[in-house]
Design an enzyme around this catalytic site. Sequence first.
Site, PDB file in Angstrom:
ATOM      1  N   LEU A 271     132.756  53.494   7.933  1.00  0.00           N
ATOM      2  CA  LEU A 271     132.521  54.514   6.906  1.00  0.00           C
ATOM      3  C   LEU A 271     131.236  54.184   6.163  1.00  0.00           C
ATOM      4  O   LEU A 271     131.054  53.044   5.746  1.00  0.00           O
ATOM      5  CB  LEU A 271     133.665  54.552   5.883  1.00  0.00           C
ATOM      6  CG  LEU A 271     135.021  55.106   6.274  1.00  0.00           C
ATOM      7  CD1 LEU A 271     135.961  55.033   5.078  1.00  0.00           C
ATOM      8  CD2 LEU A 271     134.910  56.533   6.761  1.00  0.00           C
ATOM      9  N   HIS A 272     130.378  55.177   6.004  1.00  0.00           N
ATOM     10  CA  HIS A 272     129.163  54.928   5.220  1.00  0.00           C
ATOM     11  C   HIS A 272     128.612  56.182   4.549  1.00  0.00           C
ATOM     12  O   HIS A 272     127.740  56.091   3.691  1.00  0.00           O
ATOM     13  CB  HIS A 272     128.068  54.310   6.100  1.00  0.00           C
ATOM     14  CG  HIS A 272     127.456  55.283   7.068  1.00  0.00           C
ATOM     15  ND1 HIS A 272     128.072  55.648   8.237  1.00  0.00           N
ATOM     16  CD2 HIS A 272     126.276  55.963   7.037  1.00  0.00           C
ATOM     17  CE1 HIS A 272     127.316  56.512   8.889  1.00  0.00           C
ATOM     18  NE2 HIS A 272     126.227  56.733   8.183  1.00  0.00           N
ATOM     19  N   ARG A 273     129.126  57.360   4.901  1.00  0.00           N
ATOM     20  CA  ARG A 273     128.528  58.583   4.352  1.00  0.00           C
ATOM     21  C   ARG A 273     128.947  58.787   2.895  1.00  0.00           C
ATOM     22  O   ARG A 273     130.087  58.517   2.519  1.00  0.00           O
ATOM     23  CB  ARG A 273     128.928  59.798   5.201  1.00  0.00           C
ATOM     24  CG  ARG A 273     128.362  59.699   6.607  1.00  0.00           C
ATOM     25  CD  ARG A 273     128.388  60.989   7.373  1.00  0.00           C
ATOM     26  NE  ARG A 273     127.851  60.768   8.721  1.00  0.00           N
ATOM     27  CZ  ARG A 273     126.562  60.743   9.019  1.00  0.00           C
ATOM     28  NH1 ARG A 273     125.663  60.954   8.069  1.00  0.00           N
ATOM     29  NH2 ARG A 273     126.161  60.521  10.254  1.00  0.00           N
TER      30      ARG A 273
END
Length: 370
Positions: free
Chosen positions: A208-210
């Site tokens: 997850l990074h957005r």
Amino acid sequence: MLVTIIAGARPNFMKIAPIIEAIQLASQEGRDISYRLVHTGQHYDKKMSGDFFEQLGIPEPDVNLEAGGGTQAEQTAAIMVRFEKELVSQRPDLVIVVGDVTSTMACAITAQKLSVPVAHVEAGIRSGDWSMPEEINRMVTDSISNYFFTTSEVANQNLLNAGVGLDRIFFVGNTMIDTLLKQQPNFRAPQFWDELGLKKKEYLVMTLHRPSNVDDPEQLARLLNVLEEGTEQLPVIFPVHPRTRNNMQKFGISTNYVKGVEPLGYLEFNYLVQHAKGVITDSGGITEETTVMGVPCMTLRTSTERPETCTIGTNELLGTDSEALRKALQVLFAGEWKEGGIPDLWDGKTASRIVQALLQLHQPQDVALV
């Protein structure tokens, strides 16, 4: 024929490795083609750059522009200023840009300003989401490229709809998959495999990074809570993006079954993916790899630029609703996930098709193409 190949960020490296190998092979066979590798330095730490060069056997760059850091505008400007000097001193016949990172767009603009033709590898993909910097990069790059190498019929149609002539579109497949298939025998368990007691098909992998998932403390907590409660106590291996880790610490979020680990090299990460029961992600490229490896994939986004991973492959687009994730996990643990297939030309031979096309394009106009 001299081509300059641009690499700047982690997603680029998997895409350029097979192209370089195919050019080297063609050159050894006496074909008129050579390359110059330019690393823009967009990703400049070892975990995001150096490890990938080593693991994928990518030669040392001919030059590193060292343009990392700063805002997107600052980074774009630094890349353009430094790449312009590179092109003036080492002018190629063609610049190859890959993917959709800042370096892709910045170098395409710079080359065209100096009247150097540009070929875009992975052209034509669209998410329709203008809030994603990558979408802007794709649209700008495709609007000024000369040649388009595509991964799918959907991408072909996007380009045709934008007015690109069919004679400039080359449906060649996916260089990411060239790298995946070549490196698959070399995948290796990460160091923490035994320490965490991992067993094949008895864990999940997550990335997850957005901003839509990790910048809102309530949204991030909801997603992680679903994973704490809905994975039948299987561990969730979570290579944590530095930005995501900072947010978790700032928000005071801790987990039990979700195991945060440091970012991994290509070989270790894909070993985890290959043997996972399922993958949860908001990345695009990972959905391509899970499709080819037949691993169930849940994408926490409202749109995707790779729809073939859903219509053909093992991916499902869930949006960012934590309840949709909960229901998808129930389907997975019930053994009812779709089987999926592999899109056309995702066969490990894409780079050789690209090089063959480049050689044909570079022939004198009066030489008929066979």
